[in-house]
Design an enzyme around this catalytic site. Structure first.
Site, PDB file in Angstrom:
ATOM      1  N   ASP A 204       0.870  -1.183   0.000  1.00 33.47           N
ATOM      2  CA  ASP A 204       0.000   0.000   0.000  1.00 33.47           C
ATOM      3  C   ASP A 204       0.905   1.232   0.000  1.00 33.47           C
ATOM      4  O   ASP A 204       2.131   1.120  -0.155  1.00 33.47           O
ATOM      5  CB  ASP A 204      -1.025  -0.054   1.152  1.00 33.47           C
ATOM      6  CG  ASP A 204      -0.389   0.180   2.526  1.00 33.47           C
ATOM      7  OD1 ASP A 204       0.846   0.316   2.616  1.00 33.47           O
ATOM      8  OD2 ASP A 204      -1.156   0.217   3.509  1.00 33.47           O
TER       9      ASP A 204
ATOM     10  N   CYS B 188       2.934  -3.360   4.015  1.00 33.12           N
ATOM     11  CA  CYS B 188       2.113  -2.208   4.410  1.00 33.12           C
ATOM     12  C   CYS B 188       2.827  -1.537   5.578  1.00 33.12           C
ATOM     13  O   CYS B 188       4.011  -1.812   5.801  1.00 33.12           O
ATOM     14  CB  CYS B 188       0.674  -2.615   4.737  1.00 33.12           C
ATOM     15  SG  CYS B 188       0.477  -3.711   6.151  1.00 33.12           S
TER      16      CYS B 188
ATOM     17  N   THR C  17       2.547  -1.739   8.941  1.00 36.38           N
ATOM     18  CA  THR C  17       2.964  -2.694   9.976  1.00 36.38           C
ATOM     19  C   THR C  17       3.211  -4.091   9.440  1.00 36.38           C
ATOM     20  O   THR C  17       3.819  -4.922  10.118  1.00 36.38           O
ATOM     21  CB  THR C  17       1.853  -2.835  11.045  1.00 36.38           C
ATOM     22  OG1 THR C  17       0.657  -3.249  10.365  1.00 36.38           O
ATOM     23  CG2 THR C  17       1.600  -1.520  11.760  1.00 36.38           C
TER      24      THR C  17
ATOM     25  N   HIS D 210       9.802 -24.705   8.150  1.00 36.91           N
ATOM     26  CA  HIS D 210       8.805 -25.445   8.930  1.00 36.91           C
ATOM     27  C   HIS D 210       7.364 -25.201   8.517  1.00 36.91           C
ATOM     28  O   HIS D 210       6.532 -26.087   8.668  1.00 36.91           O
ATOM     29  CB  HIS D 210       8.955 -25.112  10.420  1.00 36.91           C
ATOM     30  CG  HIS D 210      10.197 -25.688  11.038  1.00 36.91           C
ATOM     31  ND1 HIS D 210      10.458 -25.615  12.392  1.00 36.91           N
ATOM     32  CD2 HIS D 210      11.255 -26.339  10.484  1.00 36.91           C
ATOM     33  CE1 HIS D 210      11.624 -26.208  12.649  1.00 36.91           C
ATOM     34  NE2 HIS D 210      12.128 -26.641  11.509  1.00 36.91           N
TER      35      HIS D 210
ATOM     36  N   HIS E 259       7.003 -31.739   9.262  1.00 32.99           N
ATOM     37  CA  HIS E 259       6.373 -30.429   9.065  1.00 32.99           C
ATOM     38  C   HIS E 259       5.260 -30.490   8.031  1.00 32.99           C
ATOM     39  O   HIS E 259       4.302 -29.734   8.102  1.00 32.99           O
ATOM     40  CB  HIS E 259       7.424 -29.392   8.669  1.00 32.99           C
ATOM     41  CG  HIS E 259       8.516 -29.290   9.684  1.00 32.99           C
ATOM     42  ND1 HIS E 259       8.282 -28.847  10.973  1.00 32.99           N
ATOM     43  CD2 HIS E 259       9.832 -29.635   9.632  1.00 32.99           C
ATOM     44  CE1 HIS E 259       9.414 -28.897  11.662  1.00 32.99           C
ATOM     45  NE2 HIS E 259      10.359 -29.373  10.872  1.00 32.99           N
TER      46      HIS E 259
END
Ligand code: RB5
Length: 145
Positions: free
Chosen positions: A7, A63, A65, A96, A131
């Site tokens: 963004d 973005c 955060t 993993h 995994h």
């Protein structure tokens, strides 16, 4: 091919990550934004759809955060998005979790670290084995909740 999008908060970081990965020989498809203010879910959708369809093997979303992008990306079936701020997480979410989308926060990380994390993410292979069973359990929840 790697799908990448951001963004308005992530434009500069995205440019740097594109340049760094291109230098390492990766091909990238840039889904915007080029600078105009936009809503991060729109960009996350564009990137995740390319990963879902197989047109792109992995995606990167940036973005402010990284949180909005990761919340949105993880709503898409088959997408395992990891919000990464450190190299250990970038490495182990590939080893993993077989993460196929990496999210980063442009207001959290420096650009140099973001480029390093993107390279780690793109060059680390899934370990499989035990995994794989856990990924299958995630898929099972995704399909049956
Ligand atoms: C945009 O201001 C900001 O909310 C967005 O970039 C992101 O941080 C959301 O999770």
């Amino acid at each position: 091919m790697i799908a990448i999008g951001c963004d308005h908060a992530g434009v500069e970081m995205k440019k740097a990550v594109i340049d760094a990965l291109k230098e390492k020989g990766f091909e990238l498809k840039d889904l915007g934004t080029d600078g105009e203010p936009c809503d991060y879910p729109v960009i996350a959708k564009a990137v995740c759809e390319l990963v879902q369809s197989g047109e792109c093997e992995k995606g990167i979303l940036i973005c402010g955060t990284g949180i909005g992008m990761s919340m949105t990306a993880n709503k898409f079936k088959g997408i395992r998005a990891a919000l990464c701020s450190d190299s250990f997480s970038a490495k182990y979410t590939r080893l993993h979790n077989d993460a196929n989308v990496m999210c980063m926060g442009a207001r959290v990380l420096g650009t140099g670290l973001a480029c390093e994390l993107a390279e780690i993410f793109m060059t680390t292979e899934f370990e499989g084995g035990r995994h794989k069973r856990r990924i299958d359990l995630i898929t099972d929840i995704e399909n049956n909740r």
